[in-house]
Design a protein around this motif. Sequence first.
Motif, short mmCIF file in Angstrom:
data_model
loop_
_atom_site.label_atom_id
_atom_site.label_comp_id
_atom_site.label_asym_id
_atom_site.label_seq_id
_atom_site.Cartn_x
_atom_site.Cartn_y
_atom_site.Cartn_z
N GLU A 111 1.01 -1.11 -0.03
CA GLU A 111 0.05 0.11 -0.07
C GLU A 111 0.92 1.27 0.11
OE1 GLU A 111 -3.65 2.23 2.39
OE2 GLU A 111 -2.73 0.28 3.16
N VAL A 112 2.01 1.32 0.85
CA VAL A 112 2.73 2.41 0.92
C VAL A 112 3.36 2.59 -0.48
CG1 VAL A 112 5.26 3.26 1.59
CG2 VAL A 112 3.68 2.14 3.26
N VAL A 113 3.77 1.60 -1.30
CA VAL A 113 4.38 1.78 -2.94
C VAL A 113 3.37 2.31 -3.66
CG1 VAL A 113 5.61 0.81 -4.66
CG2 VAL A 113 6.09 0.14 -2.44
N LEU A 114 2.16 1.70 -3.63
CA LEU A 114 1.07 2.15 -4.73
C LEU A 114 0.62 3.25 -4.43
CD1 LEU A 114 -1.02 -1.41 -4.64
CD2 LEU A 114 0.64 -0.27 -6.32
N ARG A 115 0.30 3.91 -3.20
CA ARG A 115 0.03 5.18 -2.82
C ARG A 115 1.00 6.31 -3.37
NH1 ARG A 115 -4.84 6.00 -0.34
NH2 ARG A 115 -5.84 4.06 0.98
N GLU A 116 2.20 6.11 -2.97
CA GLU A 116 3.02 6.95 -3.42
C GLU A 116 3.08 7.15 -5.04
OE1 GLU A 116 4.80 9.25 -1.77
OE2 GLU A 116 4.42 8.38 0.33
N ALA A 117 3.18 5.90 -5.79
CA ALA A 117 3.06 5.98 -7.22
C ALA A 117 1.75 6.43 -7.76
CB ALA A 117 3.23 4.54 -7.53
N TYR A 118 0.79 6.32 -7.22
CA TYR A 118 -0.65 6.68 -7.62
C TYR A 118 -0.75 8.32 -7.45
CZ TYR A 118 -5.64 6.82 -8.89
OH TYR A 118 -6.54 7.04 -9.56
N ALA A 119 -0.17 8.57 -6.17
CA ALA A 119 -0.38 10.30 -6.00
C ALA A 119 0.74 10.97 -6.72
CB ALA A 119 -0.11 10.30 -4.35
N HIS A 120 1.63 10.47 -7.58
CA HIS A 120 2.72 11.41 -8.03
C HIS A 120 2.26 11.78 -9.54
CE1 HIS A 120 6.33 13.12 -8.81
NE2 HIS A 120 6.81 13.04 -7.77
N PRO A 121 2.27 13.08 -9.83
CA PRO A 121 1.95 13.26 -11.11
C PRO A 121 2.49 12.93 -12.36
CG PRO A 121 2.94 15.14 -9.77
CD PRO A 121 2.46 14.14 -8.97
N ALA A 122 4.04 12.43 -12.12
CA ALA A 122 5.06 12.05 -13.11
C ALA A 122 4.93 10.44 -13.42
CB ALA A 122 6.25 12.27 -12.75
N VAL A 123 4.17 9.67 -12.56
CA VAL A 123 4.16 8.29 -12.67
C VAL A 123 2.69 8.13 -13.44
CG1 VAL A 123 3.57 6.16 -11.50
CG2 VAL A 123 5.05 7.65 -10.50
N GLU A 124 3.05 7.33 -14.74
CA GLU A 124 1.82 7.13 -15.56
C GLU A 124 1.44 5.90 -15.87
OE1 GLU A 124 2.76 8.64 -19.46
OE2 GLU A 124 2.66 11.03 -19.14
N GLY A 125 2.31 4.70 -14.91
CA GLY A 125 1.45 3.49 -14.87
C GLY A 125 2.27 2.66 -14.00
N ILE A 126 1.89 1.41 -13.56
CA ILE A 126 2.38 0.57 -12.61
C ILE A 126 1.97 -1.00 -13.24
CG2 ILE A 126 2.25 -0.60 -10.28
CD1 ILE A 126 0.90 2.11 -9.53
N VAL A 127 3.02 -1.79 -13.20
CA VAL A 127 2.86 -2.98 -13.82
C VAL A 127 3.39 -4.08 -12.76
CG1 VAL A 127 3.67 -4.69 -15.82
CG2 VAL A 127 3.47 -2.32 -16.29
N PHE A 128 2.60 -4.92 -12.40
CA PHE A 128 2.88 -5.89 -11.23
C PHE A 128 3.63 -7.08 -12.03
CE2 PHE A 128 -0.52 -4.15 -9.05
CZ PHE A 128 -0.31 -4.15 -7.68
N TRP A 129 4.64 -7.66 -11.28
CA TRP A 129 5.52 -8.49 -11.57
C TRP A 129 5.25 -9.91 -11.07
CZ3 TRP A 129 8.43 -7.99 -15.56
CH2 TRP A 129 9.48 -8.52 -15.93
N GLY A 130 3.75 -10.11 -11.33
CA GLY A 130 3.06 -11.35 -11.07
C GLY A 130 2.29 -11.18 -10.00
N PHE A 131 1.30 -11.94 -9.85
CA PHE A 131 0.34 -11.79 -8.71
C PHE A 131 -0.23 -13.24 -7.80
CE2 PHE A 131 -2.41 -12.49 -12.27
CZ PHE A 131 -3.31 -13.26 -11.79
N MET A 132 0.29 -14.30 -8.46
CA MET A 132 -0.11 -15.62 -7.98
C MET A 132 0.98 -16.50 -7.25
SD MET A 132 -3.45 -17.28 -8.64
CE MET A 132 -3.88 -18.94 -8.40
N GLN A 133 0.56 -17.01 -6.36
CA GLN A 133 1.56 -17.90 -5.79
C GLN A 133 1.75 -19.07 -6.52
OE1 GLN A 133 -0.15 -19.95 -2.41
NE2 GLN A 133 1.82 -20.47 -1.46
N GLY A 134 3.19 -19.19 -6.55
CA GLY A 134 3.80 -20.25 -7.46
C GLY A 134 4.31 -19.88 -8.79
#
Length: 220
Positions: A111-134
């Motif tokens: 949540e810390v990372v996502l809120r900082e990224a989403y709040a910053h006007p210079a950040v245009e996107g976020i890509v997760f490096w996966g989400f599923m166990q295994g």
Amino acid sequence: RDRLGDEDVPAYMFKEVARLDPEPVLFVNDYNVECGNDPNATPEKYAEQVAWLQSCGAVVRGIGLQGHVQNPVGEVICAALDRLAKTGVPIWFTELDVPEYDVGLRAKDLEVVLREAYAHPAVEGIVFWGFMQGTMWRQNAWLVDADGTVNEAGQMFLNLQKEWKTDARGNFDGDGNFKFRGFYGRYVVEVTTAKRKQMLNTSTVEKGDNTPVVVDLADA
């Protein structure tokens, strides 16, 4: 660069790719820059690399922060984003994962990372490096357990998605306007007239776009 014996090869690669195919958006992409714990990967050095590439004629259209973050500190991430934003080049988190054995702490760290990224006007996107166990590169970073259960970190992400969506309801004023404050993105506008007729309009509000969304009620 050492093996090729050419200090200018990164700039050459940017320019040659752009010559062969001008359509792709070319990024630099590096790790540890947002963490504040690697003297070899500081925001200042990264910004200098971008400036050097540009001075060599390379067109850098995106700055990638890989985002393999442990124990994130919001102020440190924000400071890194502020420094990189001075380049004028859009920023993306390109490989985000936040490993933590305790899934509750994982949720808080993510949540810390996502809120900082989403709040910053210079950040245009976020890509997760996966989400599923295994299926993750790093252990203890998944958002969905192997049996399909959304864990606490995954639920936190879903909650943020809801928080960052706009749901505005109300009536038009005497001039036919309905004003509200909302996020950029895609909107589905539903209008119910005095005759109970419903009309739908889909519009996208881009960053910096202050153009009103117009719904034509002439036939309503």
